[in-house]
Scaffold this active site. Structure first.
Site, PDB file in Angstrom:
ATOM      1  N   ASN A  83       2.125  -5.273  -3.075  1.00 11.73           N
ATOM      2  CA  ASN A  83       0.754  -5.603  -2.717  1.00 11.73           C
ATOM      3  C   ASN A  83      -0.046  -4.322  -2.473  1.00 11.73           C
ATOM      4  O   ASN A  83       0.424  -3.414  -1.783  1.00 11.73           O
ATOM      5  CB  ASN A  83       0.761  -6.460  -1.440  1.00 11.73           C
ATOM      6  CG  ASN A  83      -0.582  -7.090  -1.136  1.00 11.73           C
ATOM      7  OD1 ASN A  83      -1.168  -7.749  -1.977  1.00 11.73           O
ATOM      8  ND2 ASN A  83      -1.067  -6.885   0.082  1.00 11.73           N
TER       9      ASN A  83
ATOM     10  N   HIS B  63     -10.204  -6.420  -1.701  1.00 13.90           N
ATOM     11  CA  HIS B  63     -11.194  -6.008  -0.696  1.00 13.90           C
ATOM     12  C   HIS B  63     -12.325  -5.279  -1.424  1.00 13.90           C
ATOM     13  O   HIS B  63     -12.178  -4.136  -1.846  1.00 13.90           O
ATOM     14  CB  HIS B  63     -10.562  -5.079   0.344  1.00 13.90           C
ATOM     15  CG  HIS B  63      -9.564  -5.744   1.231  1.00 13.90           C
ATOM     16  ND1 HIS B  63      -9.886  -6.787   2.057  1.00 13.90           N
ATOM     17  CD2 HIS B  63      -8.237  -5.498   1.422  1.00 13.90           C
ATOM     18  CE1 HIS B  63      -8.820  -7.170   2.737  1.00 13.90           C
ATOM     19  NE2 HIS B  63      -7.800  -6.408   2.356  1.00 13.90           N
TER      20      HIS B  63
ATOM     21  N   GLU C 266      -5.948 -10.814  -0.518  1.00  9.61           N
ATOM     22  CA  GLU C 266      -6.699 -10.499   0.702  1.00  9.61           C
ATOM     23  C   GLU C 266      -8.200 -10.405   0.405  1.00  9.61           C
ATOM     24  O   GLU C 266      -8.886  -9.489   0.870  1.00  9.61           O
ATOM     25  CB  GLU C 266      -6.219  -9.180   1.316  1.00  9.61           C
ATOM     26  CG  GLU C 266      -4.732  -9.125   1.604  1.00  9.61           C
ATOM     27  CD  GLU C 266      -4.295  -7.802   2.244  1.00  9.61           C
ATOM     28  OE1 GLU C 266      -5.147  -7.113   2.852  1.00  9.61           O
ATOM     29  OE2 GLU C 266      -3.102  -7.470   2.132  1.00  9.61           O
TER      30      GLU C 266
ATOM     31  N   ASP D 159     -12.012 -10.320   0.279  1.00 11.09           N
ATOM     32  CA  ASP D 159     -13.272 -10.395   1.022  1.00 11.09           C
ATOM     33  C   ASP D 159     -14.249  -9.430   0.370  1.00 11.09           C
ATOM     34  O   ASP D 159     -13.853  -8.553  -0.395  1.00 11.09           O
ATOM     35  CB  ASP D 159     -13.123 -10.116   2.526  1.00 11.09           C
ATOM     36  CG  ASP D 159     -12.411  -8.813   2.856  1.00 11.09           C
ATOM     37  OD1 ASP D 159     -12.425  -7.876   2.023  1.00 11.09           O
ATOM     38  OD2 ASP D 159     -11.825  -8.708   3.936  1.00 11.09           O
TER      39      ASP D 159
ATOM     40  N   GLU E 183       0.813  -1.224   0.000  1.00 12.83           N
ATOM     41  CA  GLU E 183       0.000   0.000   0.000  1.00 12.83           C
ATOM     42  C   GLU E 183       0.844   1.271   0.000  1.00 12.83           C
ATOM     43  O   GLU E 183       0.655   2.169   0.822  1.00 12.83           O
ATOM     44  CB  GLU E 183      -0.959  -0.014   1.195  1.00 12.83           C
ATOM     45  CG  GLU E 183      -1.918  -1.201   1.176  1.00 12.83           C
ATOM     46  CD  GLU E 183      -2.843  -1.244   2.387  1.00 12.83           C
ATOM     47  OE1 GLU E 183      -2.814  -0.294   3.198  1.00 12.83           O
ATOM     48  OE2 GLU E 183      -3.594  -2.222   2.530  1.00 12.83           O
TER      49      GLU E 183
END
Length: 397
Positions: free
Chosen positions: A216, A258, A289, A291, A170
């Site tokens: 990432n 996400h 990651e 979700d 990030e």
């Protein structure tokens, strides 16, 4: 919060004793692919299905199903928090290796790959580090040396045990940040400048010549305008292209995945196009990651199926779009969900105004949701032996 009424009737997690999933097939009892685990189905494609692991939940003797599900369903694991700097070195010079070492041992026992998360991030840093920089007791030169030492120490400890490292996480801003023009953000860019990114990858490569080294980030699932001033995916693409041209050992790009059902979501074709373009740089890709959260309206919390069912369907569609795109690109090596049960999800604690949740593929009782079954279907029906060439029909005479 218990949201039990939206479960599909009769949905049950099959907790087989074998780690890999299904019993051997015989001529008289062929294996039903729908009863196989995600890990077994994924490995048909050499794709690793993973999950972030909460070490406290893994060690909870009152909840053995968490540990059993991690072992059965997933071929790759990521430490949700145990490998972040604040957890590893809460006191300067004193490392707490226990939880991270435990996950390494768990993965080895269960024949699972391990993603290392994360070496350099502006969040979850130890207080002694950030306080020292803020009060001037840690100089810029010392900070750079501390970062080099941290990366080298951690990577060398797990040399040969980590498959993929999230080296830098990030580093890029969002269009809604201030200023809105995309830029390098956070603690490390502020104090060391953007050159820390190349340094971090070089230090990690020196510490482990064989681990795959990833950049990432979130919100890079698909390209937008193509203008690096406001298209984060384009900004990251240009950054990785330049790093590779400069000889920096970036092996992969991790798209976090996400997502939220309240947004305009991506199609499989959009995501696949982004993966293909990154692969053109010579890097691997992964979803790291995943979700898909939903807003917990009063109706959802009251159990109103009119509000719950569309969210479950949208969640499943989002999970599926990412997985289908990954399956379509041979450079996409792994697909990791950020927790697999709503019982242990970071979402409700982070998104509270308005409240959000329902983000994982299983509910609080480990019952699979529609998203779980859609992932299985994607893995099953994405090629042989369950999808074969069409059989032509001849006209009857």
């Amino acid at each position: 919060m218990q949201l039990k009424r939206w479960l599909v009737a009769g949905a049950v997690v099959i907790m087989a004793a074998a780690v890999a999933g299904a019993a051997p097939a015989t001529a008289s009892h062929p294996v039903d692919p729908a009863q196989q685990s995600l890990r077994t189905l994924g490995l048909r494609h050499n794709l690793y299905l993973g999950t972030a692991v909460d070490l406290a939940a893994l060690n909870d003797s009152a909840d053995p199903q968490y540990r059993a599900t991690v072992a059965k369903e997933f071929s790759s694991v990521t430490a949700e928090n145990a490998m972040k700097w604040a957890e590893l070195e809460p006191t300067r010079g004193t490392y707490n290796w226990g939880p991270a070492d435990e996950l390494v041992a768990f993965a080895k026992r269960n024949n699972q790959k391990l993603r290392g998360h994360v070496l350099v991030w502006h969040n979850q840093l130890p207080a002694w580090l950030t306080d020292g920089v803020n009060d001037g007791s840690i100089s810029t030169d010392e900070l750079r040396d501390l970062l080099r030492k941290h990366i080298t120490t951690v990577v060398k400890r797990y040399q040969g045990k980590i498959w993929q490292w999230d080296v830098v996480n990030e580093a890029v801003s969002d269009p809604w940040d201030n200023p809105p023009t995309l830029h390098y953000k956070g603690f490390w860019a502020q104090h060391l400048g953007p050159g820390y990114i190349a340094d971090a990858f070089r230090w990690a490569r020196a510490a482990d010549p064989k681990a795959l080294l990833f950049y990432n980030d979130y919100n890079i699932e698909a390209f937008g305008s193509g203008d690096p001033a406001n298209d984060k995916t384009q900004f990251v693409y240009d950054m990785v292209r330049q790093l590779r041209r400069d000889g920096v050992p970036v092996d992969g790009v991790g798209s976090q995945g996400h997502l939220g059902t309240q947004y305009g979501n991506y199609s499989t074709l959009q995501v696949a196009a982004a993966l293909k373009k990154f692969a053109g740089l010579g890097v691997a890709t992964a979803f790291t990651e995943v979700d898909v959260r939903s807003q917990l309206t009063e109706g959802v919390q009251a159990g109103d199926s009119n509000e719950i069912n569309p969210r479950l369907q949208a969640s499943a569609a989002n999970y599926s779009a990412l997985l289908q795109a990954c399956l379509a690109d041979r450079h996409c090596l792994s697909y990791t969900v950020w927790g697999f049960t709503d019982k242990h999800s970071w979402v409700p604690g982070w998104f509270s105004d308005p409240p959000e949740g329902m983000a994982t593929i299983m509910d609080e009782n480990y019952q699979p949701k529609r998203a779980y079954f859609e992932l299985k279907a994607d893995l099953i029906y994405s090629g042989p032996p369950y999808v074969l060439p069409r059989i032509p029909q001849r006209p009857r005479r």
